[in-house]
Design an enzyme around this catalytic site. Structure first.
Site, short mmCIF file in Angstrom:
data_model
loop_
_atom_site.label_atom_id
_atom_site.label_comp_id
_atom_site.label_asym_id
_atom_site.label_seq_id
_atom_site.Cartn_x
_atom_site.Cartn_y
_atom_site.Cartn_z
N GLY A 1 4.34 44.22 33.06
CA GLY A 1 3.35 45.24 32.82
C GLY A 1 3.51 46.41 33.76
O GLY A 1 4.30 46.36 34.70
N GLY B 1 -2.40 45.29 37.39
CA GLY B 1 -3.09 44.10 37.89
C GLY B 1 -2.29 42.81 37.83
O GLY B 1 -2.88 41.73 37.83
N LYS B 2 -0.97 42.90 37.84
CA LYS B 2 -0.16 41.67 37.75
C LYS B 2 -0.34 40.78 38.99
O LYS B 2 -0.59 39.59 38.88
CB LYS B 2 1.32 42.04 37.57
N ASP C 1 -13.94 44.30 33.69
CA ASP C 1 -15.11 44.56 34.53
C ASP C 1 -15.25 46.06 34.82
O ASP C 1 -16.35 46.59 34.87
CB ASP C 1 -15.00 43.79 35.85
N SER D 1 54.94 32.00 47.37
CA SER D 1 55.97 33.01 47.50
C SER D 1 56.96 32.55 48.57
O SER D 1 56.56 32.16 49.67
CB SER D 1 55.33 34.35 47.92
N LYS E 1 61.35 30.01 43.73
CA LYS E 1 61.18 30.01 42.27
C LYS E 1 62.24 30.87 41.58
O LYS E 1 62.94 30.40 40.67
CB LYS E 1 59.78 30.52 41.90
N SER F 1 51.60 31.64 40.13
CA SER F 1 50.52 31.05 39.31
C SER F 1 49.68 30.08 40.14
O SER F 1 49.70 28.88 39.90
CB SER F 1 51.09 30.35 38.07
#
Length: 615
Positions: free
Chosen positions: A11, A16-17, A145, A446, A450, A518
């Site tokens: 609201g 008035g929350k 009120d 690394s 590979k 990977s």
């Protein structure tokens, strides 16, 4: 306790929350002893009437500014149910926090000042509730009120509220005249409003059901993390909906692999009892499946969609509007993925609910987007699964939008793509080549060797007459994947694409050797999935000191100097394979012997040694 209802209170600011929440806590006996007297003293000191909103004003800045600046969560119990109240800020600048608060809610209370009527932020919050699929809604017309309990004014504002909610296709459970300050029509009926015969606010909340705790809904367990416990991998997370039991066959998305639940683990509670929505648990599996943070566990027959593209309706929070072609990050709980904004299909002003042109997208607009990701995403649509369809969009680390998935673009796979059946069979290719196709996936740090071993192996196999080719990191980055950077998401996409290409090579009957660090098991598992049983994971094991000593490119030295971020082994992790087809210790074995081991393995795996090559 699974019988918990999460309520967001929305609201406009000053409607008035916070006063409503403070009064609810008081009336339900949820305040600590002496707290009410403390509030009275504090209010008297400030020269104001008893102010229930001080219950929530824990932050001094809130007291100073008299506004709520972040979501606040408080709890109370009433008639055997636990309620979690999320106080969502009403101030315009804090819609972002309203969004984060409402995203977890089962139900909502929209607070409207009966004197002021529907305001800009009332419309914005109602729009958010509609967008997030929160259909359990009651409206509290507050400050009766201050209005002399005037029924005519209540009826007048009720018409405004109904017009707003009708436009958003929201059907409120009730519109309740209340005085939060005096506690009227919250728990107890008001003697000042005998003309009102509807439910009190707590009676209305008692009619709502916990959306997240619907046990017969489809199972959704988003994996928050994975722990090693002895020899088992324990996937932990919260059961968002549905239930799961030991022995259930479940689907892991987006890997699309199935497994059987071996055990359900709980902290300080009996194990292996079925788990239901709302519980945080750990699960182990009978099969050695790969599971990672962000994966979705479901039952096979009620699984989420798997797709690359989807339509979303979002609340745009950033000053800079969304741009077609822009790369963003989408997040579903712990699941994140890169995505591109493919189209902006519509824009609406959240304050006026008027349609806007897509070339003018103000902050806080409601935007319909089409998004496309390079990765398969487990998706639920809002209409069927409201809670798990919620998402956020990030630019970098900044949340710029929040919203819901309203449509999966294609439904599992692109509808206009069909698998082509070749006229050459796998057996014919094998007879022609003299061996089967294979993906020989070399992984390691690394400097583990590979590229060196891949090239040497390629030469050795070529000499034997094999159809063989090496996919090397730098070569792929120079062409196929030249559009990718080195973020974690881009690295994952790099490996995914290589896995798909390698699988095509293998399908064509070639032996393809890959040479990529990977580092993540999940990425390698995706590559394995693409190639199936043609995939052979080869772990080249070498310790970090050995790899750094082989630093011919100076990469480790630059990473140690802070010139390269997220460098595997230094500032980024490497997940060694758990069950590779072959492990070679390149730290202690000569290159020649390593090549021999690789050659012997590939010859045996592809049948190169035994199959006669046919011209």
């Amino acid at each position: 306790m699974t019988n918990t209802l999460k309520i967001v209170i929305g609201g406009h600011v000053d409607h008035g929350k916070s006063t409503l929440i403070g009064r609810l806590l008081h009336d339900t006996g949820s305040l600590p002893p002496g707290k009410a007297a403390e509030l009275e003293a504090l209010s008297s000191k400030r020269g104001v009437p008893l102010e229930w909103s001080f219950v929530l004003d824990a932050l001094q800045t809130e007291r100073d500014q008299a506004i709520t600046i972040d979501t606040t969560r408080v709890w109370f119990t009433w008639k055997d149910r636990r309620y979690a109240i999320i106080d969502a800020p009403g101030h315009r600048e804090f819609v972002r926090n309203m969004l984060s608060g409402a995203s977890e809610a089962d139900a909502a209370v929209l607070v409207v000042d009966v004197v002021e009527g529907v305001s800009e932020q009332t419309k914005r919050h109602a729009q958010l509730l509609q967008m997030l699929g929160i259909t359990q809604l009651t409206v509290a017309l507050n400050k009766m009120d201050a209005n002399g309990y005037d029924r005519a004014r209540f009826d007048e504002v009720s018409l405004e509220v109904h017009a707003l909610l009708d436009a958003l296709e929201l059907q409120p459970h009730s519109l309740i005249p209340i005085s939060a300050r005096n506690g009227e029509n919250l728990l107890n009926r008001s003697e000042n409003m005998p003309w009102y015969q509807g439910p009190t606010l707590l009676e209305a909340l008692g009619d709502f059901k916990p959306v997240h705790a619907i046990a017969d809904a489809p199972l959704r367990l988003r994996v928050q993390d994975v722990y090693r416990l002895g020899g088992s991998r324990v996937a932990v997370g919260r059961v968002e909906s549905g239930s799961v039991a030991r022995g259930d066959t479940v689907l892991l998305s987006p890997m699309n692999s199935t497994a059987t639940i071996r055990s359900i683990e709980r902290w300080n509670a009996p194990d292996n009892q079925p788990a239901v929505a709302g519980e945080s648990i750990g699960v182990t599996f009978n099969e050695p499946v790969f599971v990672n943070r962000g994966d979705v566990v479901s039952h096979v027959d009620r699984a989420p969609f798997l797709d690359y593209a989807f339509r979303a309706v979002c609340f745009w929070l950033d000053e800079s509007p969304p741009k077609v072609g822009e790369q963003v990050t989408v997040q579903f709980g712990p699941t994140t993925a890169r995505a591109v904004i493919a189209a902006v299909d519509g824009v609406m002003d959240s304050a006026t609910l008027q349609q806007l042109s897509s070339d003018q997208i103000p902050r806080y607009a409601v935007v319909q987007l089409r998004l496309r990701s390079p990765a398969l995403l487990p998706l639920d649509e809002q209409q069927a699964m409201p809670a798990s369809a919620r998402m956020v969009i990030l630019r970098g680390r900044d949340v710029v939008a929040g919203g819901i998935v309203v449509g999966v673009m294609t439904g599992n796979m692109p509808a206009n793509i069909f698998h082509a059946d070749h006229l050459i069979s796998v057996a014919e290719r094998e007879r022609r080549n003299g061996h089967g196709g294979a993906v020989v996936w070399l992984t390691g740090l690394s400097g583990a060797g590979k590229s060196t071993l891949a090239m040497a192996l390629e030469r050795a196999l070529f000499r034997r007459g094999a159809a063989v080719y090496v996919l090397d990191g730098d070569n792929v980055r120079a062409g196929l994947n030249s559009d990718l950077g080195f973020s974690f998401a881009d690295r994952a996409e790099n490996i995914r694409r290589i896995g798909e290409v390698a699988a095509l090579f293998a399908d064509a009957g070639l032996i393809v050797i890959t040479a990529f660090i990977s580092p993540m098991q999940r990425d390698r598992a995706i590559a394995r999935q693409a190639a199936g049983d043609r995939f052979h994971e080869i772990f080249l094991r070498a310790d970090l000191l050995t790899c750094e000593a082989r630093d011919t490119k100076g990469l480790y030295r630059r990473a140690r100097a802070g010139e390269i971020s997220d460098f595997t082994g230094i500032s980024a992790p490497y997940e060694a394979p758990e069950s590779p087809e072959l492990t070679i210790d390149t730290g202690t074995t000569t290159i020649e012997r390593c090549v021999e081991e690789l050659f012997e393995y590939v010859v045996a795996a592809t049948g190169l040694e035994t199959r006669a090559r046919v011209p």
